[in-house]
Motif scaffolding. Structure first.
Motif, PDB file in Angstrom:
ATOM      1  N   ILE A   5       0.802  -1.166  -0.074  1.00 10.48           N
ATOM      2  CA  ILE A   5       0.020  -0.230   0.110  1.00 10.48           C
ATOM      3  C   ILE A   5       0.826   1.194  -0.043  1.00 10.48           C
ATOM      4  CG2 ILE A   5      -2.106  -0.910   1.235  1.00 10.48           C
ATOM      5  CD1 ILE A   5      -0.936   0.388   3.756  1.00 10.48           C
ATOM      6  N   TYR A   6       1.978   1.094   0.189  1.00  9.98           N
ATOM      7  CA  TYR A   6       2.998   2.203   0.297  1.00  9.98           C
ATOM      8  C   TYR A   6       3.549   2.642  -1.071  1.00  9.98           C
ATOM      9  CZ  TYR A   6       2.606   1.248   5.136  1.00  9.98           C
ATOM     10  OH  TYR A   6       2.201   0.929   6.320  1.00  9.98           O
ATOM     11  N   THR A   7       3.611   1.541  -2.049  1.00 12.34           N
ATOM     12  CA  THR A   7       4.372   1.825  -3.344  1.00 12.34           C
ATOM     13  C   THR A   7       3.479   2.871  -4.013  1.00 12.34           C
ATOM     14  OG1 THR A   7       4.530  -0.604  -3.384  1.00 12.34           O
ATOM     15  CG2 THR A   7       5.040   0.718  -5.445  1.00 12.34           C
ATOM     16  N   ILE A  25       5.495  13.126   1.204  1.00  9.90           N
ATOM     17  CA  ILE A  25       4.711  11.884   2.047  1.00  9.90           C
ATOM     18  C   ILE A  25       4.644  12.454   3.469  1.00  9.90           C
ATOM     19  CG2 ILE A  25       5.378   9.831   3.094  1.00  9.90           C
ATOM     20  CD1 ILE A  25       4.932   9.250   0.259  1.00  9.90           C
ATOM     21  N   THR A  26       5.437  13.027   4.108  1.00  2.63           N
ATOM     22  CA  THR A  26       5.229  13.526   5.508  1.00  2.63           C
ATOM     23  C   THR A  26       4.092  14.406   5.677  1.00  2.63           C
ATOM     24  OG1 THR A  26       7.489  13.230   6.066  1.00  2.63           O
ATOM     25  CG2 THR A  26       6.346  14.406   7.597  1.00  2.63           C
ATOM     26  N   ARG A  27       3.842  15.282   4.795  1.00  3.74           N
ATOM     27  CA  ARG A  27       2.666  16.053   4.712  1.00  3.74           C
ATOM     28  C   ARG A  27       1.204  15.383   4.726  1.00  3.74           C
ATOM     29  NH1 ARG A  27       2.324  21.401   1.030  1.00  3.74           N
ATOM     30  NH2 ARG A  27       2.558  19.723  -0.701  1.00  3.74           N
ATOM     31  N   ASN A  28       1.195  14.441   3.902  1.00  5.24           N
ATOM     32  CA  ASN A  28       0.255  13.607   3.637  1.00  5.24           C
ATOM     33  C   ASN A  28      -0.046  12.835   4.869  1.00  5.24           C
ATOM     34  OD1 ASN A  28      -0.475  14.469   1.129  1.00  5.24           O
ATOM     35  ND2 ASN A  28       0.651  12.907   0.014  1.00  5.24           N
ATOM     36  N   TYR A 132       1.238  12.006  20.031  1.00 11.83           N
ATOM     37  CA  TYR A 132       0.679  10.783  19.491  1.00 11.83           C
ATOM     38  C   TYR A 132       0.653  10.870  17.996  1.00 11.83           C
ATOM     39  CZ  TYR A 132      -3.071   7.818  17.524  1.00 11.83           C
ATOM     40  OH  TYR A 132      -3.906   7.006  16.801  1.00 11.83           O
ATOM     41  N   ILE A 133       0.404  12.099  17.304  1.00 16.09           N
ATOM     42  CA  ILE A 133       0.629  12.423  16.015  1.00 16.09           C
ATOM     43  C   ILE A 133       2.057  12.129  15.375  1.00 16.09           C
ATOM     44  CG2 ILE A 133       0.290  14.180  14.269  1.00 16.09           C
ATOM     45  CD1 ILE A 133      -1.921  15.213  15.561  1.00 16.09           C
ATOM     46  N   CYS A 134       3.032  12.901  16.102  1.00 14.51           N
ATOM     47  CA  CYS A 134       4.452  12.369  15.652  1.00 14.51           C
ATOM     48  C   CYS A 134       4.673  11.138  15.388  1.00 14.51           C
ATOM     49  CB  CYS A 134       5.248  12.962  16.626  1.00 14.51           C
ATOM     50  SG  CYS A 134       5.543  14.890  16.349  1.00 14.51           S
ATOM     51  N   ASN A 135       4.189  10.374  16.613  1.00 16.17           N
ATOM     52  CA  ASN A 135       4.315   8.841  16.725  1.00 16.17           C
ATOM     53  C   ASN A 135       3.655   8.259  15.561  1.00 16.17           C
ATOM     54  OD1 ASN A 135       3.707   6.244  18.046  1.00 16.17           O
ATOM     55  ND2 ASN A 135       5.639   6.937  19.186  1.00 16.17           N
ATOM     56  N   ARG A 136       2.581   8.595  15.277  1.00 20.80           N
ATOM     57  CA  ARG A 136       1.760   7.901  14.448  1.00 20.80           C
ATOM     58  C   ARG A 136       2.528   8.125  12.796  1.00 20.80           C
ATOM     59  NH1 ARG A 136      -3.475   5.797  13.629  1.00 20.80           N
ATOM     60  NH2 ARG A 136      -4.231   5.800  11.414  1.00 20.80           N
ATOM     61  N   ILE A 137       3.022   9.453  12.646  1.00 22.00           N
ATOM     62  CA  ILE A 137       3.727   9.628  11.408  1.00 22.00           C
ATOM     63  C   ILE A 137       4.979   8.884  11.371  1.00 22.00           C
ATOM     64  CG2 ILE A 137       5.051  11.557  10.085  1.00 22.00           C
ATOM     65  CD1 ILE A 137       3.000  13.429  11.352  1.00 22.00           C
ATOM     66  N   ASP A 138       5.796   8.883  12.349  1.00 18.96           N
ATOM     67  CA  ASP A 138       6.985   8.171  12.239  1.00 18.96           C
ATOM     68  C   ASP A 138       6.892   6.849  12.094  1.00 18.96           C
ATOM     69  OD1 ASP A 138       8.210  10.464  12.882  1.00 18.96           O
ATOM     70  OD2 ASP A 138       8.654   9.883  15.310  1.00 18.96           O
ATOM     71  N   THR A 139       6.062   5.918  12.673  1.00 21.11           N
ATOM     72  CA  THR A 139       5.513   4.674  12.191  1.00 21.11           C
ATOM     73  C   THR A 139       5.420   4.510  10.835  1.00 21.11           C
ATOM     74  OG1 THR A 139       4.386   4.606  14.676  1.00 21.11           O
ATOM     75  CG2 THR A 139       4.042   2.695  13.038  1.00 21.11           C
ATOM     76  N   ASN A 140       4.386   5.359  10.375  1.00 20.28           N
ATOM     77  CA  ASN A 140       4.295   5.112   8.727  1.00 20.28           C
ATOM     78  C   ASN A 140       5.488   5.492   7.974  1.00 20.28           C
ATOM     79  OD1 ASN A 140       1.657   4.072   8.511  1.00 20.28           O
ATOM     80  ND2 ASN A 140       0.926   5.775   9.571  1.00 20.28           N
ATOM     81  N   PHE A 141       6.096   6.628   8.377  1.00 24.12           N
ATOM     82  CA  PHE A 141       6.986   7.015   7.539  1.00 24.12           C
ATOM     83  C   PHE A 141       8.392   6.019   7.474  1.00 24.12           C
ATOM     84  CE2 PHE A 141      11.095   9.496   6.764  1.00 24.12           C
ATOM     85  CZ  PHE A 141      10.606  10.001   5.585  1.00 24.12           C
ATOM     86  N   LYS A 142       8.441   5.177   8.472  1.00 23.10           N
ATOM     87  CA  LYS A 142       9.682   4.216   8.432  1.00 23.10           C
ATOM     88  C   LYS A 142       9.156   2.970   7.358  1.00 23.10           C
ATOM     89  CE  LYS A 142      11.332   4.226  13.130  1.00 23.10           C
ATOM     90  NZ  LYS A 142      10.404   4.822  14.207  1.00 23.10           N
ATOM     91  N   ARG A 143       7.931   2.957   7.194  1.00 26.98           N
ATOM     92  CA  ARG A 143       7.289   2.012   6.155  1.00 26.98           C
ATOM     93  C   ARG A 143       7.689   2.406   4.755  1.00 26.98           C
ATOM     94  NH1 ARG A 143       2.332   0.889   9.628  1.00 26.98           N
ATOM     95  NH2 ARG A 143       3.414  -0.673  11.365  1.00 26.98           N
ATOM     96  N   GLY A 174      19.367  13.139   5.420  1.00 26.43           N
ATOM     97  CA  GLY A 174      19.928  12.729   6.731  1.00 26.43           C
ATOM     98  C   GLY A 174      19.358  11.319   7.069  1.00 26.43           C
ATOM     99  N   ASP A 175      18.342  10.981   6.965  1.00 27.18           N
ATOM    100  CA  ASP A 175      17.397   9.901   7.139  1.00 27.18           C
ATOM    101  C   ASP A 175      17.898   8.888   6.059  1.00 27.18           C
ATOM    102  OD1 ASP A 175      15.858  10.832   9.051  1.00 27.18           O
ATOM    103  OD2 ASP A 175      14.117  10.969   7.774  1.00 27.18           O
TER     104      ASP A 175
END
Ligand code: ZN
Ligand code: ZN
Length: 254
Positions: A5-7, A25-28, A132-143, A174-175
């Protein structure tokens, strides 16, 4: 890992001609997270348990306030307060101040490294970052990052998209640098770094030149000259440095 679903969102981001596909991606992800939590998710017990514990960061309180749904925000704030008061009470009860004598001010005492003494300041500092929002973004961003390295190494069309891109902001560069260390093998690294570095150099230079022309346009001799690609040099220039879209209007509930 095959197409996920990330492709598609990742490919869209690379097709968007944004200054950084990962900012895109991060903005979305951020807008999804805000509309998720202020949609109706805050009424679900398991989600609310998390927002009670984590709260939100400075930036996201502001964005939630701009978004709307005041009742939802108030309900989350209220139960977060209750959780916070309880936790703080326990921390304050177990806090004991250090003994400070006249002489101990002049030497580093053992007490200053005592963990029970540090516990409360550490806890306070951690509250500032907990969101909570940063955490949710980070989890999806890693994927998305995992998907990036998968597609880069398995899909020649995506590799082409990467080499046609405008590079990345410094934050996401950097990431990429950090993750490439473990995601790529030695021979993949040999081609990845020169390509990535060239993208960064070429595109920072392009923005530097846009800024230069933006400044030159203030010269009366250039007042009728075309803007070329410089009109939005400031917002793009800032995004390229710190990964934020300064020109975005507040994201609101529709
Ligand atoms: Zn970025
Ligand atoms: Zn946050």
């Amino acid at each position: 890992m095959k197409d996920t679903i990330y492709t598609i969102p990742l490919t869209d981001a690379f097709n968007s001609e944004d200054e950084c596909p990962f900012c895109y991606i991060t903005r979305n992800l951020e807008q999804d997270a805000i509309s998720f939590i202020l949609g109706s998710a805050y009424m679900e017990d398991d989600i609310r348990e998390q927002t009670d514990k984590m709260g939100f960061c400075k930036e996201h309180y502001k964005k939630m306030y701009d978004y709307g749904n005041r009742l939802g925000t108030a309900l989350m704030l209220h139960t977060h307060y209750k959780a916070l008061e309880k936790e703080l009470k326990a921390k304050m009860e177990s806090f004991s101040p250090s003994q400070t004598s006249f002489f101990s001010k002049f030497k580093k005492t053992k007490a200053s490294t005592d963990s029970s003494l540090d516990a409360l300041p550490h806890w306070i500092k951690a509250q500032d970052k907990s969101c909570y929002i940063c955490n949710r973004i980070d989890t999806n961003f890693k994927r998305y990052m995992d998907t990036f390295f998968y597609l880069y190494t398995h899909n020649p069309e995506f590799k082409q998209l990467f080499s046609n891109s405008k590079g990345f902001c410094i934050t996401h560069f950097g990431d990429l640098m950090t993750l490439s260390e473990t995601k790529l093998n030695t021979s993949q690294k040999e081609s990845f770094y020169p390509l990535l570095f060239a993208k960064m150099e070429e595109n920072l230079k392009r923005i530097e030149e846009d800024l230069s022309w933006f400044i030159d346009k203030y010269d009366y001799q250039n007042q009728d000259a075309p803007w070329k690609s410089s009109k939005d040099a400031i917002p793009r220039g800032i995004q390229k440095l710190v990964g934020t879209y300064v020109q975005d209007p507040p994201f609101k509930e529709n």
